[in-house]
Scaffold this motif. Structure first.
Motif, PDB file in Angstrom:
ATOM      1  N   TYR A   8       0.835  -1.196   0.000  1.00  0.00           N
ATOM      2  CA  TYR A   8       0.000   0.000   0.000  1.00  0.00           C
ATOM      3  C   TYR A   8       0.873   1.250   0.000  1.00  0.00           C
ATOM      4  CZ  TYR A   8      -3.789   3.191   1.172  1.00  0.00           C
ATOM      5  OH  TYR A   8      -4.697   4.213   1.139  1.00  0.00           O
ATOM      6  N   LEU A   9       0.385   2.277  -0.690  1.00  0.00           N
ATOM      7  CA  LEU A   9       1.124   3.531  -0.776  1.00  0.00           C
ATOM      8  C   LEU A   9       0.146   4.698  -0.790  1.00  0.00           C
ATOM      9  CD1 LEU A   9       4.122   4.490  -2.947  1.00  0.00           C
ATOM     10  CD2 LEU A   9       1.964   5.663  -3.401  1.00  0.00           C
ATOM     11  N   SER A  10       0.521   5.785  -0.154  1.00  0.00           N
ATOM     12  CA  SER A  10      -0.263   7.021  -0.184  1.00  0.00           C
ATOM     13  C   SER A  10       0.260   7.904  -1.313  1.00  0.00           C
ATOM     14  CB  SER A  10      -0.138   7.755   1.154  1.00  0.00           C
ATOM     15  OG  SER A  10      -0.502   9.115   1.020  1.00  0.00           O
ATOM     16  N   VAL A  11      -0.614   8.266  -2.249  1.00  0.00           N
ATOM     17  CA  VAL A  11      -0.151   9.104  -3.357  1.00  0.00           C
ATOM     18  C   VAL A  11       0.289  10.478  -2.857  1.00  0.00           C
ATOM     19  CG1 VAL A  11      -1.397   7.971  -5.220  1.00  0.00           C
ATOM     20  CG2 VAL A  11      -2.546   9.744  -3.906  1.00  0.00           C
ATOM     21  N   ALA A  12      -0.366  10.984  -1.814  1.00  0.00           N
ATOM     22  CA  ALA A  12       0.028  12.284  -1.271  1.00  0.00           C
ATOM     23  C   ALA A  12       1.449  12.224  -0.715  1.00  0.00           C
ATOM     24  CB  ALA A  12      -0.953  12.727  -0.190  1.00  0.00           C
ATOM     25  N   SER A  13       1.791  11.118  -0.066  1.00  0.00           N
ATOM     26  CA  SER A  13       3.153  10.954   0.456  1.00  0.00           C
ATOM     27  C   SER A  13       4.163  10.869  -0.681  1.00  0.00           C
ATOM     28  CB  SER A  13       3.234   9.694   1.324  1.00  0.00           C
ATOM     29  OG  SER A  13       2.425   9.825   2.470  1.00  0.00           O
ATOM     30  N   ALA A  14       3.791  10.164  -1.750  1.00  0.00           N
ATOM     31  CA  ALA A  14       4.699  10.047  -2.895  1.00  0.00           C
ATOM     32  C   ALA A  14       4.959  11.409  -3.527  1.00  0.00           C
ATOM     33  CB  ALA A  14       4.111   9.086  -3.927  1.00  0.00           C
ATOM     34  N   VAL A  15       3.904  12.212  -3.646  1.00  0.00           N
ATOM     35  CA  VAL A  15       4.054  13.535  -4.255  1.00  0.00           C
ATOM     36  C   VAL A  15       4.876  14.457  -3.362  1.00  0.00           C
ATOM     37  CG1 VAL A  15       2.800  15.595  -5.029  1.00  0.00           C
ATOM     38  CG2 VAL A  15       1.925  13.325  -5.594  1.00  0.00           C
ATOM     39  N   TYR A  35      12.852  -7.146 -13.670  1.00  0.00           N
ATOM     40  CA  TYR A  35      11.846  -6.591 -12.754  1.00  0.00           C
ATOM     41  C   TYR A  35      11.359  -5.275 -13.359  1.00  0.00           C
ATOM     42  CZ  TYR A  35       9.878  -5.525  -8.069  1.00  0.00           C
ATOM     43  OH  TYR A  35       9.047  -5.253  -6.997  1.00  0.00           O
ATOM     44  N   PRO A  36      10.619  -5.357 -14.476  1.00  0.00           N
ATOM     45  CA  PRO A  36      10.281  -4.151 -15.240  1.00  0.00           C
ATOM     46  C   PRO A  36       9.373  -3.169 -14.515  1.00  0.00           C
ATOM     47  CG  PRO A  36       9.096  -6.058 -16.089  1.00  0.00           C
ATOM     48  CD  PRO A  36      10.100  -6.583 -15.106  1.00  0.00           C
ATOM     49  N   TYR A  37       8.491  -3.669 -13.670  1.00  0.00           N
ATOM     50  CA  TYR A  37       7.622  -2.767 -12.916  1.00  0.00           C
ATOM     51  C   TYR A  37       7.112  -3.476 -11.670  1.00  0.00           C
ATOM     52  CZ  TYR A  37       3.560  -5.311 -14.791  1.00  0.00           C
ATOM     53  OH  TYR A  37       2.650  -6.284 -15.110  1.00  0.00           O
ATOM     54  N   THR A  38       6.664  -2.693 -10.716  1.00  0.00           N
ATOM     55  CA  THR A  38       6.053  -3.240  -9.513  1.00  0.00           C
ATOM     56  C   THR A  38       4.661  -2.646  -9.361  1.00  0.00           C
ATOM     57  OG1 THR A  38       6.354  -3.653  -7.139  1.00  0.00           O
ATOM     58  CG2 THR A  38       6.924  -1.453  -7.934  1.00  0.00           C
ATOM     59  N   THR A  39       3.815  -3.322  -8.638  1.00  0.00           N
ATOM     60  CA  THR A  39       2.451  -2.843  -8.431  1.00  0.00           C
ATOM     61  C   THR A  39       2.242  -2.472  -6.969  1.00  0.00           C
ATOM     62  OG1 THR A  39       1.652  -5.103  -8.054  1.00  0.00           O
ATOM     63  CG2 THR A  39       1.542  -4.250 -10.307  1.00  0.00           C
ATOM     64  N   VAL A  40       1.266  -1.619  -6.740  1.00  0.00           N
ATOM     65  CA  VAL A  40       0.987  -1.182  -5.373  1.00  0.00           C
ATOM     66  C   VAL A  40      -0.460  -0.705  -5.287  1.00  0.00           C
ATOM     67  CG1 VAL A  40       1.700   1.224  -5.749  1.00  0.00           C
ATOM     68  CG2 VAL A  40       1.887   0.215  -3.459  1.00  0.00           C
ATOM     69  N   LEU A  41      -1.094  -0.965  -4.160  1.00  0.00           N
ATOM     70  CA  LEU A  41      -2.446  -0.473  -3.915  1.00  0.00           C
ATOM     71  C   LEU A  41      -2.384   0.950  -3.372  1.00  0.00           C
ATOM     72  CD1 LEU A  41      -3.998  -3.566  -2.088  1.00  0.00           C
ATOM     73  CD2 LEU A  41      -4.470  -2.847  -4.438  1.00  0.00           C
ATOM     74  N   VAL A  85       3.209   0.623 -10.941  1.00  0.00           N
ATOM     75  CA  VAL A  85       1.875   0.634 -11.543  1.00  0.00           C
ATOM     76  C   VAL A  85       0.847   0.590 -10.408  1.00  0.00           C
ATOM     77  CG1 VAL A  85       0.264  -0.550 -13.075  1.00  0.00           C
ATOM     78  CG2 VAL A  85       2.708  -0.522 -13.622  1.00  0.00           C
ATOM     79  N   PRO A  86       0.202   1.714 -10.125  1.00  0.00           N
ATOM     80  CA  PRO A  86      -0.738   1.747  -9.003  1.00  0.00           C
ATOM     81  C   PRO A  86      -2.098   1.134  -9.341  1.00  0.00           C
ATOM     82  CG  PRO A  86      -0.638   3.893 -10.049  1.00  0.00           C
ATOM     83  CD  PRO A  86       0.375   3.035 -10.751  1.00  0.00           C
ATOM     84  N   THR A  87      -2.689   0.512  -8.344  1.00  0.00           N
ATOM     85  CA  THR A  87      -4.080   0.071  -8.428  1.00  0.00           C
ATOM     86  C   THR A  87      -4.875   0.939  -7.463  1.00  0.00           C
ATOM     87  OG1 THR A  87      -3.530  -2.218  -9.001  1.00  0.00           O
ATOM     88  CG2 THR A  87      -5.695  -1.817  -8.024  1.00  0.00           C
ATOM     89  N   GLY A  88      -5.674   1.820  -8.026  1.00  0.00           N
ATOM     90  CA  GLY A  88      -6.430   2.763  -7.212  1.00  0.00           C
ATOM     91  C   GLY A  88      -7.749   2.172  -6.738  1.00  0.00           C
ATOM     92  N   MET A  89      -7.979   2.229  -5.449  1.00  0.00           N
ATOM     93  CA  MET A  89      -9.229   1.723  -4.880  1.00  0.00           C
ATOM     94  C   MET A  89     -10.246   2.855  -4.794  1.00  0.00           C
ATOM     95  SD  MET A  89      -7.649  -0.804  -1.946  1.00  0.00           S
ATOM     96  CE  MET A  89      -6.529   0.457  -1.329  1.00  0.00           C
ATOM     97  N   LEU A  90     -11.444   2.591  -5.291  1.00  0.00           N
ATOM     98  CA  LEU A  90     -12.529   3.570  -5.300  1.00  0.00           C
ATOM     99  C   LEU A  90     -13.681   3.058  -4.447  1.00  0.00           C
ATOM    100  CD1 LEU A  90     -12.568   4.260  -9.152  1.00  0.00           C
ATOM    101  CD2 LEU A  90     -11.472   5.670  -7.397  1.00  0.00           C
ATOM    102  N   ILE A  91     -14.406   3.965  -3.828  1.00  0.00           N
ATOM    103  CA  ILE A  91     -15.542   3.579  -2.986  1.00  0.00           C
ATOM    104  C   ILE A  91     -16.819   4.190  -3.546  1.00  0.00           C
ATOM    105  CG2 ILE A  91     -16.557   3.631  -0.687  1.00  0.00           C
ATOM    106  CD1 ILE A  91     -13.783   3.824   0.480  1.00  0.00           C
ATOM    107  N   LEU A  92     -17.789   3.337  -3.820  1.00  0.00           N
ATOM    108  CA  LEU A  92     -19.099   3.784  -4.275  1.00  0.00           C
ATOM    109  C   LEU A  92     -20.038   3.903  -3.078  1.00  0.00           C
ATOM    110  CD1 LEU A  92     -17.743   2.477  -6.834  1.00  0.00           C
ATOM    111  CD2 LEU A  92     -20.057   1.896  -7.585  1.00  0.00           C
ATOM    112  N   GLY A  93     -20.825   4.967  -3.061  1.00  0.00           N
ATOM    113  CA  GLY A  93     -21.833   5.107  -2.020  1.00  0.00           C
ATOM    114  C   GLY A  93     -21.321   5.659  -0.709  1.00  0.00           C
TER     115      GLY A  93
END
Length: 208
Positions: A8-15, A35-41, A85-93
């Motif tokens: 897990y990563l905070s985009v605000a912290s990365a920026v 190891y061309p890329y890594t993924t993160v939530l 490569v980030p995987t962004g979690m979205l919340i509906l409702g």
């Protein structure tokens, strides 16, 4: 050297700390041939600055909640620059969510199309500090939520196909399978989306 997986990563912290992101990337040696890329939530939750400010103002820190869409876009750019490569979690409702908030999230998803990434939508569940709120269920889904899910699917299909093609190697099967399968999957999802959209609109008409 063993590959290190990030959870897990905070985009605000990365920026706010781009040098730290670069240093971590160098330590784990991401971007190399093996190891061309890594993924993160990463929790995006919503593209609505109003909802971010009302429900989770600390998510954008040290930036202002009203700058949230810009922070997310800048963060995705930095992550891609460092082979993440980030995987962004979205919340509906989410509580207090309105139609315009969902369209702001759709707009953000569309803005992020140039960046290698994926999205996963979740339904809001009342828990922790928001346990007094009402959870969001499938029966609560409106047509604009379906539009968001369609935007998410289009984004994921776009980048999923490209990532597979880029990193699948030289096998003839992996070269031709994604281009062949992608239109079929897109057609199937589009058909299901249109059916659900029609059913939800019909339900809304009966309620008015």
């Amino acid at each position: 050297m063993h590959q290190v997986g990030q959870c897990y990563l905070s985009v605000a912290s990365a920026v706010s700390h781009p040098a730290l992101l670069k240093a971590v990337s160098e330590i784990i040696e991401v971007g190399s041939q093996g190891y061309p890329y890594t993924t993160v939530l990463t929790g995006i939750e919503s593209g609505s600055p109003k909802l971010i400010e009302a429900l989770m103002p600390g998510k954008a820190w040290p930036f202002k909640p009203l700058a949230w869409p810009e922070v997310v876009e800048q963060g995705f750019g930095l992550l891609n620059d460092n082979h993440w490569v980030p995987t962004g979690m979205l919340i509906l409702g989410l509580p207090e969510e309105r139609e315009e908030d969902v369209y702001e999230t759709i707009s953000l998803v569309e803005r992020l199309k140039p960046y290698k990434s994926a999205f996963v939508p979740f339904l809001f569940k009342a828990t922790s500090a928001l346990r007094q709120e009402q959870s969001f269920h499938i029966r609560d889904v409106m047509s604009y939520h379906l539009e968001l899910m369609k935007a998410v699917f289009d984004h994921n299909a776009y980048w999923g196909n490209r990532l597979i093609t880029e990193h699948a190697g030289t096998s003839s099967l992996t070269r031709w399978l994604p281009p062949m399968a992608s239109p079929i999957i897109s057609w199937s999802v589009d058909r299901a989306y249109r059916k659900l959209f029609k059913e939800i609109n019909a339900r809304a008409s009966r309620m008015t």
